[in-house]
Design an enzyme around this catalytic site. Structure first.
Site, PDB file in Angstrom:
ATOM      1  CE  LYS A  47      -3.281  -2.313   3.112  1.00  0.00           C
ATOM      2  NZ  LYS A  47      -3.762  -2.295   4.520  1.00  0.00           N
ATOM      3  N   GLY A  48       2.136   1.076   0.326  1.00  0.00           N
ATOM      4  CA  GLY A  48       2.990   2.229   0.635  1.00  0.00           C
ATOM      5  C   GLY A  48       3.120   3.270  -0.460  1.00  0.00           C
ATOM      6  CG  ASP A 107       6.845   2.508  -0.079  1.00  0.00           C
ATOM      7  OD1 ASP A 107       7.542   1.618  -0.619  1.00  0.00           O
ATOM      8  OD2 ASP A 107       6.209   2.298   0.971  1.00  0.00           O
ATOM      9  CG  ASP A 110      14.983  -1.222   3.504  1.00  0.00           C
ATOM     10  OD1 ASP A 110      16.066  -0.690   3.756  1.00  0.00           O
ATOM     11  OD2 ASP A 110      14.329  -1.857   4.354  1.00  0.00           O
ATOM     12  CE  LYS A 138      14.821   2.704   4.863  1.00  0.00           C
ATOM     13  NZ  LYS A 138      14.408   2.127   6.149  1.00  0.00           N
ATOM     14  CG  ASP A 166       2.543   0.887   7.212  1.00  0.00           C
ATOM     15  OD1 ASP A 166       3.435   0.703   6.366  1.00  0.00           O
ATOM     16  OD2 ASP A 166       2.086  -0.024   7.923  1.00  0.00           O
TER      17      ASP A 166
HETATM   18  P1  5GP Z   1      12.783  -3.968   0.426  1.00  0.00           P
HETATM   19  O1  5GP Z   1      12.097  -5.168  -0.145  1.00  0.00           O
HETATM   20  O2  5GP Z   1      13.530  -3.149  -0.580  1.00  0.00           O
HETATM   21  O3  5GP Z   1      13.625  -4.314   1.627  1.00  0.00           O
HETATM   22  O4  5GP Z   1      11.689  -3.069   1.066  1.00  0.00           O
HETATM   23  C1  5GP Z   1      10.795  -2.409   0.350  1.00  0.00           C
HETATM   24  C2  5GP Z   1       9.519  -2.250   1.151  1.00  0.00           C
HETATM   25  O5  5GP Z   1       9.743  -2.254   2.567  1.00  0.00           O
HETATM   26  C3  5GP Z   1       8.921  -0.921   0.836  1.00  0.00           C
HETATM   27  O6  5GP Z   1       8.026  -1.049  -0.234  1.00  0.00           O
HETATM   28  C4  5GP Z   1       8.240  -0.545   2.124  1.00  0.00           C
HETATM   29  O7  5GP Z   1       6.927  -1.052   2.110  1.00  0.00           O
HETATM   30  C5  5GP Z   1       9.002  -1.251   3.214  1.00  0.00           C
HETATM   31  N1  5GP Z   1       9.943  -0.339   3.876  1.00  0.00           N
HETATM   32  C6  5GP Z   1      11.281  -0.309   3.756  1.00  0.00           C
HETATM   33  N2  5GP Z   1      11.824   0.685   4.480  1.00  0.00           N
HETATM   34  C7  5GP Z   1      10.786   1.309   5.070  1.00  0.00           C
HETATM   35  C8  5GP Z   1      10.708   2.452   5.939  1.00  0.00           C
HETATM   36  O8  5GP Z   1      11.673   3.128   6.310  1.00  0.00           O
HETATM   37  N3  5GP Z   1       9.436   2.796   6.332  1.00  0.00           N
HETATM   38  C9  5GP Z   1       8.335   2.119   5.948  1.00  0.00           C
HETATM   39  N4  5GP Z   1       7.149   2.550   6.404  1.00  0.00           N
HETATM   40  N5  5GP Z   1       8.374   1.055   5.122  1.00  0.00           N
HETATM   41  C10 5GP Z   1       9.601   0.658   4.687  1.00  0.00           C
HETATM   42 MG    MG Z   2       6.069  -1.424   0.210  1.00  0.00          MG
END
Ligand code: 5GP
Ligand code: MG
Length: 186
Positions: A47-48, A107, A110, A138, A166
């Site tokens: 949803k982000g 959004d 990470d 990040k 969120d």
């Molecule tokens: P990844 O799969 O790249 O580790 O993470 C991506 C997802 O993790 C993003 O779409 C988001 O939903 C969540 N996420 C990663 N970092 C953050 C953060 O700092 N805050 C929030 N609210 N969600 C995050």
């Molecule tokens: Mg997400």
């Protein structure tokens, strides 16, 4: 034992609503330049990214780009603030992917697992070409080698809320981006 939830740092926006809009307009310039007037599928990861996607496609529209919007929901962190390490599809796309140009909108990038998995899935389904667009990045947390084609802001390793993002389903409605802070000591 109950744990005190982290507090949102509401006093100090990391990026204000105006800063976010300004950056999205710059990103839209770039994206519209790259896609021209050709139709493409804009896939917003729920949803982000819903607020970011809504603002971005309207900026694209103002530049005569032709995004067709669809949504996919992937497993989220739930009430956690770090990745669990595997991603699954919770709700599916409604439009066909085969033969289409695709812009994945998320959004925040990470560890990279979400974008990597989504991109792989869509190529397997026959996408013609895929680009990726994230509001936040990040890089310090990356575990999968992936970079976004379009990136709003590069940030440090802090947990972000607001503007769609969120913590435990709260704070998505905040019009700006801010961080979670540890609870104040008693
Ligand atoms: P990844 O799969 O790249 O580790 O993470 C991506 C997802 O993790 C993003 O779409 C988001 O939903 C969540 N996420 C990663 N970092 C953050 C953060 O700092 N805050 C929030 N609210 N969600 C995050
Ligand atoms: Mg997400």
């Amino acid at each position: 034992m109950t744990t005190t939830p982290p507090h949102p740092d509401l006093s100090c926006a990391l990026y204000s609503a105006d800063q976010i809009q300004k950056r999205i307009n710059e990103m839209a310039d770039e994206i519209a330049r790259d896609y021209g007037h050709e139709e493409f599928l804009a896939i917003s990861i729920m949803k982000g990214s819903f607020i970011f996607a809504a603002d971005l496609i309207r900026c694209l529209s103002a530049r005569k780009a032709q995004p067709v919007l669809d949504f996919i929901t992937l497993s989220s962190y739930g009430s956690e603030t770090s990745s669990r390490g595997s991603i699954s599809v919770l709700t599916e796309l409604t439009l066909p992917v085969t033969g289409h140009r695709i812009l994945i909108i998320d959004d925040i990038l990470d560890t990279g697992l979400t974008l990597h998995t989504t991109r792989h899935l869509l190529y397997e389904r026959g996408a013609k070409d895929i680009r990726t667009c994230v509001l936040l990045d990040k890089p310090a947390r990356r575990s999968v080698p992936i970079e976004a084609n379009y990136r709003g802001f590069q940030i440090k390793n802090v947990f972000i809320i607001g503007y769609g993002l969120d913590y435990n389903n709260r704070y998505r409605h905040l019009p700006y981006l801010t961080t979670l802070t540890p609870p104040p000591s008693p």
